[in-house]
Motif scaffolding. Sequence first.
Motif, short mmCIF file in Angstrom:
data_model
loop_
_atom_site.label_atom_id
_atom_site.label_comp_id
_atom_site.label_asym_id
_atom_site.label_seq_id
_atom_site.Cartn_x
_atom_site.Cartn_y
_atom_site.Cartn_z
N VAL A 121 25.08 9.89 5.16
CA VAL A 121 26.43 9.42 4.83
C VAL A 121 27.31 9.88 5.98
N PRO A 122 27.64 9.00 6.93
CA PRO A 122 28.34 9.42 8.15
C PRO A 122 29.73 9.97 7.86
N ILE A 123 30.03 11.12 8.45
CA ILE A 123 31.36 11.71 8.31
C ILE A 123 32.41 10.78 8.90
N ALA A 124 32.07 10.09 9.98
CA ALA A 124 33.03 9.18 10.62
C ALA A 124 33.46 8.07 9.66
N VAL A 133 22.43 13.91 0.43
CA VAL A 133 23.85 13.56 0.58
C VAL A 133 24.17 12.17 0.04
N SER A 134 23.18 11.49 -0.53
CA SER A 134 23.42 10.22 -1.22
C SER A 134 22.28 10.01 -2.21
N THR A 156 20.33 21.59 2.63
CA THR A 156 20.89 20.24 2.59
C THR A 156 20.19 19.38 3.63
N ARG A 157 19.68 18.23 3.19
CA ARG A 157 19.13 17.23 4.12
C ARG A 157 20.23 16.21 4.39
N HIS A 158 20.73 16.19 5.61
CA HIS A 158 21.87 15.33 5.94
C HIS A 158 21.47 13.90 6.27
N GLY A 159 20.18 13.63 6.30
CA GLY A 159 19.70 12.27 6.52
C GLY A 159 18.71 11.90 5.43
N THR A 160 17.73 11.07 5.80
CA THR A 160 16.70 10.69 4.84
C THR A 160 15.35 11.18 5.36
N VAL A 161 14.27 10.57 4.91
CA VAL A 161 12.93 10.99 5.29
C VAL A 161 12.67 10.68 6.76
#
Length: 364
Positions: free
Chosen positions: A270-273, A139-140, A111-116
Amino acid sequence: MPSLAIHHVLDSLAVGGAETLVCSLARFQQQAGHRVVVHCRAASGPLAHELQTAGIPVLLHNAPSRRLTLLGLFRTFRRYRPDVVHCHNIAPTVLAAPVARIAGVPCVVSTRHGTVTRSRRRERKFWLAARFCWRVVAVSHFAAQQLASGPWARPDKLTVILNGAALPPALRAGLPLTSSPRPFTLISVGRLHRVKDFPSLLRAVALATASFPHLRLWILGDGPERTQLESLASELGITHCVKLLGARNDVGRWLAQADVFVLASLSEGVPIALLEAFAAGLPAVVTAVGGMPEVVQCCGAGVVVPPSQPEALAQAILDLAHSPDRLKTLGELARGCYARHFTLERVAADYLRLYMERLAPHRP
């Protein structure tokens, strides 16, 4: 549904959005009857205690040399024989994905939790390692498009599973909102780091309080920019209405007493907060970066403004502060959006389906 041995691999268990999601997912999977282990590539961290208290083993892989680290990881996978190795972000994927496949793990996911990232070298190393993965999860949809556009990308491996968040304990307990008169309260949650652009948020608050003095800002989080932010708040003359509350393990209690959630970030997944704020029924004002516009606009539960523009941020805050009916409507939309799209239960179910797509042909 069969019980699986699921091993998560990440950099550390320091407090952060991706780390919080992995811990929540690991606990949920364990409660569903799966055998879960969490591996840390570089360091443990404060979230490790929560997992260990829940009975989830946390294993650290920081041997003196990379060769010894790889060998230790290989032996661990051979001993535990996981059904799934789930890597999170670039470095853990580069380290663990090839080793997992060589060790005979049937399902390897990243899983990539951010972008490039801006590093072409890191992206190249990631996609070389991703050849050993069954799927790479973005994640988006925005993140998926960004990842697919890279020169070494494998779009055929990409899939999208939107982030989700566990309901904070204070919200599960139904903590009542304060009924006493109070200032209009903004809340922002995140590491005090350049990428979160808290200086723009402080400048926006300074602009907004010039015409709406009955306003305050809570910032939950810690990091390297704390001293600079304290100095900037003093310089702007807003120390009376800004509180830097540090890293908290009771975020839900603060969300339940705020009016609007704000993120001024320069880059995000996609911030968990943000999802926790939706769970609390808070409308959001966020910048147009990463997956945040996708989340906010999917149900109309907030306002999206350009990054690095304190004037636009201040105007969005003032518009909500002066519109209590709209604020209430957006809050209801936010809570409904969380319940329909962003629960931890939905995320866990999506990942389990992904695992089983790979594992089903290998199981009797």
